[in-house]
Enzyme design. Structure first.
Site, mmCIF file in Angstrom:
data_model
loop_
_atom_site.group_PDB
_atom_site.id
_atom_site.type_symbol
_atom_site.label_atom_id
_atom_site.label_comp_id
_atom_site.label_asym_id
_atom_site.label_seq_id
_atom_site.Cartn_x
_atom_site.Cartn_y
_atom_site.Cartn_z
ATOM 1 N N SER A 53 7.533 -4.470 -14.246
ATOM 2 C CA SER A 53 7.709 -4.064 -15.643
ATOM 3 C C SER A 53 8.950 -4.761 -16.208
ATOM 4 C CB SER A 53 7.857 -2.554 -15.729
ATOM 5 O OG SER A 53 6.702 -1.906 -15.238
ATOM 6 N N GLY A 54 9.192 -4.539 -17.479
ATOM 7 C CA GLY A 54 10.348 -5.151 -18.127
ATOM 8 C C GLY A 54 10.023 -6.432 -18.850
ATOM 9 N N HIS A 55 8.745 -6.868 -18.764
ATOM 10 C CA HIS A 55 8.326 -8.114 -19.414
ATOM 11 C C HIS A 55 7.368 -7.844 -20.572
ATOM 12 C CE1 HIS A 55 10.208 -10.003 -16.039
ATOM 13 N NE2 HIS A 55 9.331 -9.509 -15.186
ATOM 14 N N HIS A 102 13.603 -12.859 -14.656
ATOM 15 C CA HIS A 102 14.326 -11.779 -13.977
ATOM 16 C C HIS A 102 15.823 -12.055 -13.966
ATOM 17 C CE1 HIS A 102 10.282 -12.074 -12.038
ATOM 18 N NE2 HIS A 102 10.276 -10.801 -12.376
ATOM 19 N N ASP A 149 5.285 -10.494 -5.498
ATOM 20 C CA ASP A 149 3.963 -10.339 -6.090
ATOM 21 C C ASP A 149 2.892 -10.946 -5.189
ATOM 22 O OD1 ASP A 149 4.340 -9.629 -9.352
ATOM 23 O OD2 ASP A 149 6.069 -10.469 -8.327
#
Length: 331
Positions: free
Chosen positions: A55-57, A219, A110
């Protein structure tokens, strides 16, 4: 840290719950696996497409779930790969007779998580294939991956494969198409500030006034160099040279151009950058056939932008122009 947050541990689930509540007719939320999925999925008439990542994107990737795009997305915590069981359970929920396709950004965590989930799903007789995205030209290796990173160019892969899946393409055809789209897509970004993950509470890295990170990762990974901030024209020239010379793109090519905001850049600045990029490409004899300006793959509230070019052909352009319905916009 100044953020709209309760318990940082619940930041992602609360965000996903809000997304589902805002789109009750099209999206379903499965809290146990951080899964956002199409409400009409799975469909036995098509391959199901799943993307994960951290998350965060946002809007990547949970806000790219919908007709003509992803069938499901099961993110991990902020900047963290999804757990194997999230992907595995999402795969079982979305499995169809035509199979399941993973779109995976090239980051070590990932890749490991999706590879393990694929093995588990295949052991149950589910056919699974993977398309890897590695469009970032900035560096070959980073803190998070071996090889090039997958960044904003993944939206072109998602869009093309989502449209092809809707028309009924089989799993093998989708893999070949995804690899072809990825092979003609290149990206590089620049950051003007850091960002602060909710669970960390402090910026990921320090950046002095008047500095910019050239080739930043989404990131916060270091890029090619730390330099003094330049004018917008100089920055665009640097990005276009890095991206256009990598494939290489050549005079006579027709391209799609994405100016992607990293989370903290005003849209007015993104359009300013697009105009400059359009001029730079025109000087090179490169025709802009499609354009995308806005936030597609962010890094929380980081100030910065990335430039993505995709070389168009008749099929890719048709797929990019096909109808799609997602919470953030119509592609």
């Amino acid at each position: 840290m100044k953020k709209f947050v309760n318990d940082p541990k619940n930041f992602v689930p609360e965000m996903l719950r809000g997304l589902a509540l805002a789109n009750p007719d099209t999206l379903a939320y499965v809290p146990a696996y951080n899964l956002i999925m199409r409400k009409d999925a799975p469909s036995q008439n098509k391959v199901s497409i799943i993307q994960g990542s951290g998350s965060g994107h946002e809007p990547a990737h949970v806000m790219a779930v919908g007709r003509g795009m992803l069938d499901g997305s099961c993110p991990g915590d902020v900047f963290a790969a999804p757990p194997v069981d999230y992907i595995y359970e999402a795969t079982k929920l979305l499995a169809t007779d035509k199979g399941v396709l993973y779109i995976v950004n090239n980051y070590t965590g990932d890749r490991l998580a999706f590879d393990m989930a694929k093995e588990l799903a295949e052991a149950e007789g589910i056919r699974v294939a993977t398309v890897m995205v590695d469009d970032d030209v900035a560096v070959k290796d980073s803190l998070y991956t071996i090889g090039r990173r997958g960044v904003a160019g993944n939206f072109f892969v998602i869009k093309a494969l989502g449209a092809a899946a809707e028309r009924g393409d089989d799993l093998d055809s989708l893999v070949a198409l995804g690899q072809r789209v990825n092979s003609v897509t290149r990206t590089m970004g620049i950051a003007l500030s850091s960002c602060t993950p909710p669970s960390k509470g402090v910026p990921l890295f320090d950046m002095a006034d008047g500095e910019m990170e050239v080739g930043i990762g989404i990131h916060g990974e270091p890029g090619r160099s730390r330099e003094a901030v330049r004018t917008a024209s100089e920055i665009v020239s640097m990005l276009v040279e890095a991206v256009a010379s990598d494939l290489p793109f050549a005079s006579g090519d027709r391209v799609g151009v994405m100016i992607n905001g990293l989370g903290g850049t005003p849209v007015s600045e993104l359009y300013l950058l697009y105009g400059l990029a359009h001029d730079e490409l025109e000087k090179r004899g490169i025709t802009v056939g499609r354009n995308y300006i806005g936030e597609y793959c962010t890094s929380l509230e980081m100030a910065g932008a990335s430039l993505t070019l995709i070389k168009l052909d008749d099929e890719i352009e048709t797929l990019l122009a096909a109808p799609a319905e997602v919470p953030i916009r119509v592609f």
